[in-house]
Scaffold this active site. Structure first.
Site, short mmCIF file in Angstrom:
data_model
loop_
_atom_site.label_atom_id
_atom_site.label_comp_id
_atom_site.label_asym_id
_atom_site.label_seq_id
_atom_site.Cartn_x
_atom_site.Cartn_y
_atom_site.Cartn_z
N LYS A 86 0.84 -1.20 0.00
CA LYS A 86 0.00 0.00 0.00
C LYS A 86 0.87 1.25 0.00
O LYS A 86 2.07 1.18 0.31
CB LYS A 86 -0.91 -0.03 1.24
N ARG A 112 -10.29 -0.81 14.60
CA ARG A 112 -10.07 0.06 13.46
C ARG A 112 -11.07 -0.44 12.43
O ARG A 112 -12.26 -0.39 12.70
CB ARG A 112 -8.60 -0.06 13.03
N TYR A 116 15.75 30.48 7.07
CA TYR A 116 14.65 31.13 7.77
C TYR A 116 14.93 31.23 9.25
O TYR A 116 15.38 30.26 9.87
CB TYR A 116 13.35 30.35 7.56
N MET A 126 11.15 24.53 2.23
CA MET A 126 10.30 23.67 1.40
C MET A 126 11.09 22.89 0.36
O MET A 126 10.88 21.70 0.14
CB MET A 126 9.20 24.49 0.73
C1 LIG Z 1 -0.01 -2.15 6.63
C2 LIG Z 1 -0.53 -3.45 7.04
C3 LIG Z 1 0.33 -4.53 7.23
C4 LIG Z 1 1.83 -4.41 7.19
O1 LIG Z 1 2.29 -3.91 8.44
P1 LIG Z 1 3.82 -3.64 8.77
O2 LIG Z 1 3.81 -3.19 10.18
O3 LIG Z 1 4.26 -2.57 7.83
O4 LIG Z 1 4.56 -4.90 8.57
C5 LIG Z 1 -0.23 -5.77 7.50
N1 LIG Z 1 -1.58 -5.92 7.60
C6 LIG Z 1 -2.43 -4.89 7.46
C7 LIG Z 1 -3.89 -5.12 7.60
C8 LIG Z 1 -1.94 -3.62 7.20
O5 LIG Z 1 -2.80 -2.59 7.08
#
Ligand SMILES: *Cc1c(COP(=O)(O)O)cnc(C)c1O
Length: 347
Positions: A40, A134, A250, A298
């Site tokens: 992701k 969650r 800055y 930036m």
């Molecule tokens: C992001 C995620 C993972 C991976 O987690 P890490 O801590 O990056 O290894 C696994 N399962 C779910 C449901 C996630 O959202």
């Protein structure tokens, strides 16, 4: 004739050998279970194209994304892989899209189960909530007739505190085992990167590492087993001489106490090099440390060139970005340090 594209002034290089070595390590630590990969957020900022095909080559067959917008690009690289969309179908259109693309929704509620079945259904995953509160189906909904109608590939749950010693781990494990007994499924999955280190009871059939594939070490049990994957480099866009008493950047947070040569680097907080690195970060050139001086802005960061007197405009420096160390120094998580990197990096 079109002129050539200007060359980028930032590079993010993925060490694919380190990437594959990390995945192999996590796959081995997963024991009898297979390791998949959480890809992701553009593979935690490292790029789908630079990670997903290499992971497939290494033997990874299960990929996890969060958003529907991420599914197409992953599936395009690995058409034969199992791709699961963790957020599940929020609309009828999501469900139709999943069926068309051949990716699996992760069903997180009875409403999502209904939506999936109404769209024609097919193989899907289910996320059951065992205590993180969650997303995920409440355990009490597992016996619902809608869930019994699903054709479930992976029955997931997700640990809240896998990276620490917590009573929640054993509690979630017990609830996940209960869930496994309640509904038919092909495979069961619970562990993220840190969860893999909790032992074989947590492995099920499939693990879902993310951060550790990309060089992060979320818990001490992975220290020394994971290699750095991302390497950041930036170009020097100007070199200047400071006199004693001159200030930099800055709010003049750095004042030179001597005459010194400094370089302005084309990297700033818009690139995910956040202001916490002001007067704290380090870049390197041929093993020589070049400390960040003044405030990160930036698009620019100023470094002290005292240790590299020959560096000039147009030369490149490497940004020190060791994840565990960077997290300790900045108070940011290793996850934020990777996913926060901006879009101006070229490979
Ligand atoms: C992001 C995620 C993972 C991976 O987690 P890490 O801590 O990056 O290894 C696994 N399962 C779910 C449901 C996630 O959202």
């Amino acid at each position: 004739m079109q002129p050539k594209e200007p060359s980028p002034a930032l590079r993010l290089t993925v060490d694919s050998r380190a990437l594959v070595a990390n995945w192999n390590t996590l796959n081995r630590l997963s024991g009898a279970a297979e390791a998949g990969a959480a890809v992701k957020a553009n593979a935690y900022g490292l790029g789908i194209g630079k990670t997903v095909p290499a992971l497939w080559e290494a033997g990874c067959r299960d990929f996890f994304v969060a958003h529907w917008s991420e599914a197409g690009p992953v599936a395009a690289h690995v058409p034969a892989a199992s791709v699961s969309v963790l957020h599940g179908p929020l609309t009828e259109q999501d469900a139709i899209y999943a069926r068309h693309l051949g990716v699996k929704p992760v069903i997180n509620s009875l409403a999502q189960a209904r939506r999936w079945i109404d769209a024609g259904g097919g193989q899907c995953d289910v996320m059951v909530d065992t205590g993180i509160n969650r997303i995920g189906l409440p355990l009490t909904d597992l016996g619902d007739s809608l869930i019994l109608q699903l054709s479930i590939d992976i029955l997931h749950s997700h640990l809240a505190s896998a990276d620490e010693v917590s009573h929640l781990n054993a509690l979630q494990l017990e609830r996940w085992n209960d869930a496994r007994g309640q509904v038919a499924h092909r495979r069961a999955s619970l562990a993220n990167s840190a969860g893999i280190t909790l032992g074989s009871a947590y492995h099920g059939d499939l693990t879902r590492p993310g951060i550790a594939i990309y060089g992060g070490t979320p818990c001490a049990a992975l220290d020394g087993k994971i290699a750095q994957v991302a390497r950041l480099e930036a170009a020097i866009i100007q070199v200047r001489e400071l006199k004693s008493g001159d200030s930099v950047g800055y709010n003049a947070t750095y004042v030179a106490s001597r005459q010194m040569r400094v370089g302005v680097v084309s990297l700033g907080y818009a690139d995910g090099y956040f202001r916490v690195w002001s007067n704290a970060g380090t870049m390197i050139h041929q093993g020589q440390a070049l400390p960040v001086i003044g405030r990160v802005s930036m698009d620019m960061t100023v470094i002290d060139l005292s240790n590299a007197p020959t560096l000039a405009e147009g030369d490149w420096v490497e940004v020190v970005y060791d994840l565990p160390d960077a997290a300790a120094k900045t108070g940011l998580s290793q996850y934020e340090l990777l996913t926060g990197l901006g879009r101006r990096f070229a490979s």
